[in-house]
Design a protein around this motif. Structure first.
Motif, PDB file in Angstrom:
ATOM      1  N   UNK A  74       0.812  -1.208   0.000  1.00 26.30           N
ATOM      2  CA  UNK A  74       0.000   0.000   0.000  1.00 26.30           C
ATOM      3  C   UNK A  74       0.852   1.266   0.000  1.00 26.30           C
ATOM      4  N   UNK A  75       1.998   1.221   0.644  1.00 26.17           N
ATOM      5  CA  UNK A  75       2.826   2.408   0.751  1.00 26.17           C
ATOM      6  C   UNK A  75       3.703   2.672  -0.459  1.00 26.17           C
ATOM      7  N   UNK A  76       3.755   1.741  -1.413  1.00 29.69           N
ATOM      8  CA  UNK A  76       4.623   1.929  -2.571  1.00 29.69           C
ATOM      9  C   UNK A  76       4.030   2.943  -3.540  1.00 29.69           C
ATOM     10  N   UNK A  77       4.885   3.718  -4.170  1.00 21.90           N
ATOM     11  CA  UNK A  77       4.410   4.671  -5.166  1.00 21.90           C
ATOM     12  C   UNK A  77       4.092   3.938  -6.460  1.00 21.90           C
ATOM     13  N   UNK A  78       3.106   4.452  -7.188  1.00 22.95           N
ATOM     14  CA  UNK A  78       2.700   3.837  -8.443  1.00 22.95           C
ATOM     15  C   UNK A  78       3.114   4.674  -9.651  1.00 22.95           C
ATOM     16  N   UNK A  79       3.547   5.915  -9.407  1.00 20.99           N
ATOM     17  CA  UNK A  79       3.912   6.822 -10.492  1.00 20.99           C
ATOM     18  C   UNK A  79       5.140   7.632 -10.099  1.00 20.99           C
TER      19      UNK A  79
END
Length: 187
Positions: free
Chosen positions: A71-76
């Protein structure tokens, strides 16, 4: 060099445990008389505190990526509109590669594969061609007001779906007309 050797006392023989009283370790070899740690075989596992709640369970878990959750990972990789106006000239094409070349972003590791997202902070007054994965509504409004061409969806990889899953098979049947159309059944 032919007579060089280790300094006196630097090399000592390994203590041989359990080889008699005269071996320098006494009758119990420094392990005491009773208890699990005096017996042969392995002792307790790392982190075991005798049944007491161990430290790794007493401490709270961290939220987000620090706790190992996705959940804490960036997607962009994100860039603001003001960065575009400051680093690009009129009629330039803005892509993830051109942003890296301009030195606005220096993604490393897993971030190198992430698509670009344009955020709406700042102002822009030039025409650009923007090819990004996503953009906020405010950013798109500012870019289109300035006359920019915005193409979204670049660099976004679709999630892999098992083609033989029940949902995929039912979707193919629905498209072929073999199954009555309607809401997909719960799996």
């Amino acid at each position: 060099l032919n007579n060089i050797g280790p300094a006196e006392g630097a090399k000592t023989d390994k203590t041989r445990k359990g080889r008699g009283i005269s071996a320098g370790q006494g009758a119990t070899c420094g392990f005491g008389m009773r208890g699990q740690k005096s017996r042969s075989g392995t002792g307790t596992r790392p982190g075991f505190e005798g049944g007491q709640n161990p430290l790794y369970r007493r401490l709270p878990k961290l939220k987000g990526i620090a706790g190992g959750m996705p959940k804490g990972r960036t997607k962009f990789n994100t860039v603001n509109v003001r960065d575009l106006s400051a680093n690009f000239a009129e009629n330039d094409e803005v892509t993830m590669e051109s942003i890296k070349a301009a030195g606005i972003l220096k993604p490393t590791g897993a971030q190198r594969d992430l698509p670009l997202k344009i955020l709406g902070e700042g102002e822009i007054d030039m025409k650009l061609t923007i090819k990004a994965g996503a953009a906020t509504a405010g950013a798109v409004a500012k870019l289109e007001a300035a006359g920019c061409t915005v193409e979204l969806g670049h660099g976004i990889r679709n999630k892999w779906v098992n083609p033989n899953s029940r949902r995929a098979r039912r979707q193919r049947m629905r498209e072929a007309g073999e199954l009555a159309s309607g809401p997909p059944a719960d799996e």
